[in-house]
Design a protein around this motif. Sequence first.
Motif, mmCIF file in Angstrom:
data_model
loop_
_atom_site.group_PDB
_atom_site.id
_atom_site.type_symbol
_atom_site.label_atom_id
_atom_site.label_comp_id
_atom_site.label_asym_id
_atom_site.label_seq_id
_atom_site.Cartn_x
_atom_site.Cartn_y
_atom_site.Cartn_z
ATOM 1 N N LYS A 36 97.337 21.305 48.295
ATOM 2 C CA LYS A 36 96.455 20.153 48.105
ATOM 3 C C LYS A 36 95.300 20.616 47.220
ATOM 4 C CE LYS A 36 93.935 16.652 50.637
ATOM 5 N NZ LYS A 36 94.644 15.397 50.670
ATOM 6 N N CYS A 37 95.127 19.963 46.106
ATOM 7 C CA CYS A 37 94.119 20.361 45.125
ATOM 8 C C CYS A 37 92.954 19.382 45.167
ATOM 9 C CB CYS A 37 94.765 20.371 43.743
ATOM 10 S SG CYS A 37 93.669 20.896 42.431
ATOM 11 N N SER A 38 91.724 19.912 45.196
ATOM 12 C CA SER A 38 90.560 19.024 45.221
ATOM 13 C C SER A 38 89.312 19.754 44.745
ATOM 14 C CB SER A 38 90.333 18.459 46.626
ATOM 15 O OG SER A 38 90.101 19.506 47.543
ATOM 16 N N LEU A 39 88.366 18.974 44.292
ATOM 17 C CA LEU A 39 87.032 19.467 44.004
ATOM 18 C C LEU A 39 86.172 19.065 45.184
ATOM 19 C CD1 LEU A 39 85.007 20.736 41.948
ATOM 20 C CD2 LEU A 39 84.531 18.393 41.203
ATOM 21 N N ILE A 40 85.521 20.043 45.805
ATOM 22 C CA ILE A 40 84.670 19.745 46.958
ATOM 23 C C ILE A 40 83.226 20.124 46.643
ATOM 24 C CG2 ILE A 40 86.541 19.985 48.640
ATOM 25 C CD1 ILE A 40 85.371 22.762 49.342
ATOM 26 N N ARG A 41 82.313 19.499 47.379
ATOM 27 C CA ARG A 41 80.877 19.782 47.230
ATOM 28 C C ARG A 41 80.327 20.111 48.610
ATOM 29 N NH1 ARG A 41 78.297 16.195 43.384
ATOM 30 N NH2 ARG A 41 79.464 14.579 44.461
ATOM 31 N N PHE A 42 79.475 21.153 48.650
ATOM 32 C CA PHE A 42 78.870 21.581 49.910
ATOM 33 C C PHE A 42 77.361 21.562 49.733
ATOM 34 C CE2 PHE A 42 77.431 25.137 52.725
ATOM 35 C CZ PHE A 42 77.699 24.507 53.926
ATOM 36 N N ASP A 43 76.664 20.830 50.584
ATOM 37 C CA ASP A 43 75.205 20.702 50.465
ATOM 38 C C ASP A 43 74.448 21.585 51.455
ATOM 39 O OD1 ASP A 43 75.483 19.433 52.909
ATOM 40 O OD2 ASP A 43 74.771 17.480 52.211
ATOM 41 N N GLY A 44 75.151 22.497 52.129
ATOM 42 C CA GLY A 44 74.518 23.357 53.117
ATOM 43 C C GLY A 44 74.790 22.889 54.539
ATOM 44 N N LYS A 45 75.226 21.630 54.664
ATOM 45 C CA LYS A 45 75.503 21.080 55.986
ATOM 46 C C LYS A 45 76.905 20.501 56.097
ATOM 47 C CE LYS A 45 70.681 19.986 56.770
ATOM 48 N NZ LYS A 45 69.676 18.961 56.959
ATOM 49 N N LYS A 46 77.338 19.812 55.065
ATOM 50 C CA LYS A 46 78.652 19.173 55.143
ATOM 51 C C LYS A 46 79.423 19.370 53.843
ATOM 52 C CE LYS A 46 77.062 14.741 53.563
ATOM 53 N NZ LYS A 46 77.267 13.366 53.460
ATOM 54 N N ILE A 47 80.747 19.279 53.987
ATOM 55 C CA ILE A 47 81.649 19.388 52.845
ATOM 56 C C ILE A 47 82.148 17.992 52.508
ATOM 57 C CG2 ILE A 47 83.874 20.262 52.054
ATOM 58 C CD1 ILE A 47 83.403 22.705 53.831
ATOM 59 N N GLU A 48 82.073 17.657 51.234
ATOM 60 C CA GLU A 48 82.521 16.351 50.753
ATOM 61 C C GLU A 48 83.616 16.560 49.712
ATOM 62 O OE1 GLU A 48 80.637 12.897 47.839
ATOM 63 O OE2 GLU A 48 79.482 14.685 48.301
ATOM 64 N N THR A 49 84.701 15.841 49.826
ATOM 65 C CA THR A 49 85.729 15.862 48.791
ATOM 66 C C THR A 49 85.269 14.930 47.681
ATOM 67 O OG1 THR A 49 87.495 16.335 50.362
ATOM 68 C CG2 THR A 49 88.149 15.407 48.241
ATOM 69 N N VAL A 50 85.077 15.495 46.496
ATOM 70 C CA VAL A 50 84.569 14.741 45.357
ATOM 71 C C VAL A 50 85.706 14.122 44.561
ATOM 72 C CG1 VAL A 50 83.261 14.940 43.198
ATOM 73 C CG2 VAL A 50 82.554 16.251 45.210
ATOM 74 N N PHE A 51 86.798 14.895 44.374
ATOM 75 C CA PHE A 51 87.854 14.455 43.480
ATOM 76 C C PHE A 51 89.150 15.174 43.822
ATOM 77 C CE2 PHE A 51 89.866 15.285 39.196
ATOM 78 C CZ PHE A 51 90.423 14.023 39.056
ATOM 79 N N GLU A 52 90.237 14.436 43.793
ATOM 80 C CA GLU A 52 91.575 15.005 43.990
ATOM 81 C C GLU A 52 92.429 14.621 42.781
ATOM 82 O OE1 GLU A 52 92.643 13.304 47.796
ATOM 83 O OE2 GLU A 52 91.966 15.110 48.832
ATOM 84 N N PRO A 53 92.593 15.553 41.831
ATOM 85 C CA PRO A 53 93.389 15.218 40.644
ATOM 86 C C PRO A 53 94.868 15.068 40.988
ATOM 87 C CG PRO A 53 92.712 17.515 40.582
ATOM 88 C CD PRO A 53 92.056 16.898 41.787
ATOM 89 N N ASN A 54 95.462 14.007 40.507
ATOM 90 C CA ASN A 54 96.882 13.747 40.768
ATOM 91 C C ASN A 54 97.759 14.762 40.060
ATOM 92 O OD1 ASN A 54 96.210 11.445 42.215
ATOM 93 N ND2 ASN A 54 96.347 10.134 40.418
ATOM 94 N N ASN A 55 98.858 15.135 40.701
ATOM 95 C CA ASN A 55 99.869 16.026 40.119
ATOM 96 C C ASN A 55 99.274 17.334 39.584
ATOM 97 O OD1 ASN A 55 101.858 14.066 40.639
ATOM 98 N ND2 ASN A 55 101.297 13.015 38.747
ATOM 99 N N THR A 56 98.266 17.833 40.244
ATOM 100 C CA THR A 56 97.613 19.073 39.853
ATOM 101 C C THR A 56 97.613 20.014 41.041
ATOM 102 O OG1 THR A 56 96.201 17.917 38.268
ATOM 103 C CG2 THR A 56 95.431 20.053 39.017
ATOM 104 N N ASN A 57 97.929 21.278 40.783
ATOM 105 C CA ASN A 57 97.926 22.262 41.859
ATOM 106 C C ASN A 57 96.727 23.196 41.803
ATOM 107 O OD1 ASN A 57 101.119 21.918 41.095
ATOM 108 N ND2 ASN A 57 100.705 21.946 43.281
ATOM 109 N N TYR A 58 96.126 23.334 40.618
ATOM 110 C CA TYR A 58 95.094 24.355 40.443
ATOM 111 C C TYR A 58 93.873 23.818 39.712
ATOM 112 C CZ TYR A 58 99.286 27.119 41.212
ATOM 113 O OH TYR A 58 100.449 27.620 41.728
#
Length: 173
Positions: free
Chosen positions: A32-54
Motif C-alpha cells: 500500500k503506497c501513500s504519502l503521510i503527514r505527521f504533526d507530532g501527535k497524529k498521522i494523516e494520509t495525505v495522498f494514495e497514488p493509484n497503481n503505484t508501489n513506491y
Amino acid sequence: STPAKKHIQNLHIFRLALDFHGKLLAGVSGDKCSLIRFDGKKIETVFEPNNTNYIFAIELDKDGNIFLGTGPDGNIWRLDKKGRNPEIIYTCKDKNVLCLAAGTDGFLYAGTDTRGLVYKIDAAKKTASILYDSSEDEITDLLFDADGNLYAAATSYKSIRAQSKETPAIKPF
C-alpha cells in the motif's frame, strides 16, 4: 485481555521531508503506497497514488508545492502545499524516479533508474528534456550547492551486486 497488535508487513519509507508548515512528510511504499503527514501527535494520509508501489522522492518548490517521484511507472506527481489536487506532471520512460531537486530557476530536476538519466522538468508546461545521460544505471540523489550548481550521485547495478556479496569487489579509480 489486551487487543492483538497489528503488524505491518512489506512497507518501506524511502524518503522524508518537511512540508510548508514544518510537518513531517513520509513516502510509504510497498503493498500500500501513500504519502503521510505527521504533526507530532497524529498521522494523516495525505495522498494514495493509484497503481503505484513506491514513493522514492519528495521535494518542495519555493511555493510549497509537493512533488513525488514514484515507481514502477516513472511518474512525477505534483500536489499543492496542503497535499491536495494531485496531478501527474510528467511520466518518464524509466521505471522509477529515484530523486528530485527543485532549482532556483523554477525547474524541477529528476534522477531515474535503468538508464541513469537526469531530467529537467518544466512543471507548468508538463514537459521535460534530458539534462544528463550517465554511464551508470541509477541517479540516486541530486543536490544544488549555494552557487546553483547541480550535483548528481550515481551507481551501477554491477556495484550494487558486488556490495551484496560477502567479499565486496574493490575497483580502483
